[in-house]
Design a protein around this motif. Structure first.
Motif, PDB file in Angstrom:
ATOM      1  N   LYS A 100       0.900  -1.041   0.394  1.00 34.75           N
ATOM      2  CA  LYS A 100      -0.168   0.288   0.140  1.00 34.75           C
ATOM      3  C   LYS A 100       0.919   1.331  -0.114  1.00 34.75           C
ATOM      4  O   LYS A 100       2.072   1.434   0.689  1.00 34.75           O
ATOM      5  N   PHE A 101       0.382   2.296  -0.880  1.00 32.88           N
ATOM      6  CA  PHE A 101       1.415   3.280  -0.730  1.00 32.88           C
ATOM      7  C   PHE A 101       0.727   4.577   0.131  1.00 32.88           C
ATOM      8  O   PHE A 101      -0.525   5.026  -0.076  1.00 32.88           O
ATOM      9  N   GLY A 102       1.260   5.405   0.454  1.00 33.68           N
ATOM     10  CA  GLY A 102       0.821   6.806   1.247  1.00 33.68           C
ATOM     11  C   GLY A 102       1.355   7.675   0.250  1.00 33.68           C
ATOM     12  O   GLY A 102       0.348   8.078  -0.867  1.00 33.68           O
ATOM     13  N   ILE A 103       2.578   9.272   0.472  1.00 34.11           N
ATOM     14  CA  ILE A 103       2.307   9.654  -0.967  1.00 34.11           C
ATOM     15  C   ILE A 103       4.194   9.399  -1.274  1.00 34.11           C
ATOM     16  O   ILE A 103       4.517   9.048  -0.255  1.00 34.11           O
ATOM     17  N   GLY A 104       4.425  10.340  -2.443  1.00 33.48           N
ATOM     18  CA  GLY A 104       5.431   9.663  -3.279  1.00 33.48           C
ATOM     19  C   GLY A 104       5.930  11.154  -4.001  1.00 33.48           C
ATOM     20  O   GLY A 104       5.766  11.335  -5.237  1.00 33.48           O
ATOM     21  N   PRO A 105       6.429  12.021  -3.240  1.00 30.11           N
ATOM     22  CA  PRO A 105       6.614  13.622  -3.993  1.00 30.11           C
ATOM     23  C   PRO A 105       8.151  13.849  -4.343  1.00 30.11           C
ATOM     24  O   PRO A 105       8.790  13.189  -4.267  1.00 30.11           O
ATOM     25  N   GLY A 110      15.752  14.620  -6.183  1.00 30.30           N
ATOM     26  CA  GLY A 110      14.865  13.243  -6.285  1.00 30.30           C
ATOM     27  C   GLY A 110      13.675  13.354  -6.176  1.00 30.30           C
ATOM     28  O   GLY A 110      12.752  14.062  -6.582  1.00 30.30           O
ATOM     29  N   PHE A 111      13.432  12.330  -4.805  1.00 31.57           N
ATOM     30  CA  PHE A 111      11.929  11.999  -5.302  1.00 31.57           C
ATOM     31  C   PHE A 111      11.774  10.323  -3.236  1.00 31.57           C
ATOM     32  O   PHE A 111      12.795  10.687  -3.717  1.00 31.57           O
ATOM     33  N   TYR A 112      11.153  10.973  -3.045  1.00 27.70           N
ATOM     34  CA  TYR A 112      10.603   9.049  -2.434  1.00 27.70           C
ATOM     35  C   TYR A 112       8.950   8.890  -1.835  1.00 27.70           C
ATOM     36  O   TYR A 112       8.635   9.480  -2.505  1.00 27.70           O
ATOM     37  N   TYR A 113       8.939   7.539  -1.604  1.00 26.21           N
ATOM     38  CA  TYR A 113       7.479   6.736  -1.512  1.00 26.21           C
ATOM     39  C   TYR A 113       7.553   6.481  -0.160  1.00 26.21           C
ATOM     40  O   TYR A 113       8.385   5.432   0.049  1.00 26.21           O
ATOM     41  N   ASP A 114       6.118   6.282   0.029  1.00 23.84           N
ATOM     42  CA  ASP A 114       6.165   5.697   1.901  1.00 23.84           C
ATOM     43  C   ASP A 114       5.390   5.001   0.713  1.00 23.84           C
ATOM     44  O   ASP A 114       4.499   5.004   0.917  1.00 23.84           O
ATOM     45  N   VAL A 115       5.980   3.661   2.025  1.00 24.46           N
ATOM     46  CA  VAL A 115       5.373   2.535   1.688  1.00 24.46           C
ATOM     47  C   VAL A 115       4.935   1.367   2.766  1.00 24.46           C
ATOM     48  O   VAL A 115       5.805   1.373   3.201  1.00 24.46           O
ATOM     49  N   ASP A 116       3.898   0.817   2.930  1.00 23.95           N
ATOM     50  CA  ASP A 116       3.174  -0.034   3.775  1.00 23.95           C
ATOM     51  C   ASP A 116       3.348  -1.406   2.954  1.00 23.95           C
ATOM     52  O   ASP A 116       2.705  -2.294   1.884  1.00 23.95           O
ATOM     53  N   PHE A 117       4.468  -2.469   3.684  1.00 27.52           N
ATOM     54  CA  PHE A 117       5.058  -4.172   2.869  1.00 27.52           C
ATOM     55  C   PHE A 117       3.929  -4.908   3.592  1.00 27.52           C
ATOM     56  O   PHE A 117       3.879  -5.877   2.828  1.00 27.52           O
ATOM     57  N   GLY A 118       3.064  -4.546   4.132  1.00 26.14           N
ATOM     58  CA  GLY A 118       2.178  -5.246   4.969  1.00 26.14           C
ATOM     59  C   GLY A 118       2.942  -6.123   6.015  1.00 26.14           C
ATOM     60  O   GLY A 118       2.723  -7.337   5.698  1.00 26.14           O
ATOM     61  N   GLY A 119       4.369  -6.189   6.307  1.00 17.98           N
ATOM     62  CA  GLY A 119       5.129  -7.441   6.981  1.00 17.98           C
ATOM     63  C   GLY A 119       5.192  -7.893   5.959  1.00 17.98           C
ATOM     64  O   GLY A 119       7.062  -8.910   6.626  1.00 17.98           O
TER      65      GLY A 119
END
Length: 295
Positions: A100-105, A110-119
């Protein structure tokens, strides 16, 4: 017909709905190949400042002043890096189904993306695998497509996908202002703008991972923030890596320790430098102070 004014003050007439790409092509195919986005300011806009950055394929429907943006422009870099964050998300979704994804600005470099890998396990050792997948996808020349959607439709899509982070963001938006962007098999909630297609992204380096609480709230889920940077030429990435390596050699934290100018101690405060006194007596005083702090 609409009138388009260029930075040099010249004006050309185009059909309503002309795109930035078509305008660039009317000047030079080489220019069109180099342009990443277009800044558009309506002729009746009296506000001070730049216009709105558009995708190259987004129609322009009014008299406007424009600026065709290339890599050398900061706004173009931001569009390029934000597009790269979507490519990162697509690669992650392919390699780690169910993420699942949060934000990716885009950020300053560069850039980043916040990610929920669900374990699912993920560490810095996995970054090279994701980089390779990003380049593999980039070579397929996936177009970035902008799609207007209703709030109801957006909530339905991300609810069915099980992405609670996007649903939370959508719930705070006004109906009639919501857009998707699609590239390949990946669909994201996004205002844009983006580069025309992924083929422009020639080089990628994922630089670090860190923990990041959702929306900065320590009571919310902690996501994995993946940082990266990308370029339209591999030579630019090579130059960047050299500069970063040189910067590491000159890092004041590294040099200070090596020259015994200062040190860091969790007993004093994380990230706070302590200047090292010269002379045995002064060092003894510092050691006594640290022992008292530890006690």
């Amino acid at each position: 017909m609409i009138n388009i004014k260029f930075p040099d003050g010249s004006v050309r007439t185009y059909n309503e709905g002309v795109t930035g790409y078509e305008i660039a092509m009317s000047i030079s195919p080489r220019l069109a190949a180099d342009v990443l986005a277009v800044s558009v300011k309506a002729a009746d806009d009296t506000t001070v400042g730049k216009g709105t950055t558009y995708d190259l394929m987004r129609p322009i429907n009014m008299d406007a002043s424009i600026n065709l943006l290339k890599w050398e422009d900061d706004d173009a870099k931001r569009v390029f890096w934000h597009s790269s964050s979507h490519l990162l998300a697509e690669a992650l979704e392919s390699l780690y189904p169910g993420v699942k994804f949060g934000i990716g600005p885009a950020i300053e470099n560069g850039f980043y993306y916040d990610v929920d890998f669900g374990g699912q396990p993920f560490s810095e050792s996995d970054l090279s695998k994701v980089e390779k997948k990003m380049i593999e996808l980039a070579r397929t020349k996936e177009a970035f497509q902008r799609i207007d959607v209703s709030k109801e439709e957006a909530l339905k899509y991300f609810t069915e996908k099980g992405d609670q982070y996007k649903c939370e963001l959508i719930s705070e938006l006004q109906d009639g202002t919501i857009t998707y962007y699609q590239n390949g098999q990946f669909t994201d909630l996004c205002r844009g703008p983006h580069i025309p297609n992924t083929e422009v992204i020639k080089a990628v380096k994922l630089t670090a991972i860190a923990g990041a609480y959702w929306r900065g709230d320590e009571k919310r889920n902690q996501l994995t923030r993946i940082y990266g940077i990308s370029f339209p030429k591999k030579s630019l990435l090579d130059e960047y890596i050299v500069v970063m390596e040189e910067a590491k050699k000159r890092d004041h934290r590294k040099l200070g320790k090596e020259m015994e100018l200062f040190t860091f101690s969790s007993r004093v405060g994380m990230g706070l430098p302590m200047w090292l006194p010269r002379g045995a007596q002064l060092r003894h005083t510092l050691e006594t102070f640290l022992r008292k702090k530890q006690a």
